[in-house]
Write an enzyme that holds these catalytic residues in place. Sequence first.
Site, PDB file in Angstrom:
ATOM      1  N   PRO A  24      37.691  30.651  61.597  1.00 16.33           N
ATOM      2  CA  PRO A  24      36.526  31.534  61.661  1.00 16.33           C
ATOM      3  C   PRO A  24      36.121  31.818  63.105  1.00 16.33           C
ATOM      4  CG  PRO A  24      36.108  29.675  60.206  1.00 16.33           C
ATOM      5  CD  PRO A  24      37.387  29.388  60.929  1.00 16.33           C
ATOM      6  N   TYR A  25      35.666  33.030  63.315  1.00 18.27           N
ATOM      7  CA  TYR A  25      35.147  33.449  64.612  1.00 18.27           C
ATOM      8  C   TYR A  25      33.795  34.097  64.354  1.00 18.27           C
ATOM      9  CZ  TYR A  25      34.470  36.309  68.780  1.00 18.27           C
ATOM     10  OH  TYR A  25      33.953  36.895  69.898  1.00 18.27           O
TER      11      TYR A  25
END
Length: 71
Positions: free
Chosen positions: A2-3
């Site tokens: 995830p970013y």
Amino acid sequence: MPYVNIKITREGATPAQKAELIRGVTDLLVKVLNKNPATTVVVIDEVAMEDWGIGGMPVTEYRKQAAARKT
């Protein structure tokens, strides 16, 4: 991996506040999506007030109008 990109106005958020945001977002992704915190990336961008707009106006003007409506 995830970013998450958090954008806030440049108004003096402290390093401790930013660290709390990073921890909180990471913990939320772990809790809700079962993501690995070791591969979760959180970036905080601070944006100058003159570069931020809401409702077709600079944020400072928007805030003035919002405050006037409350009184």
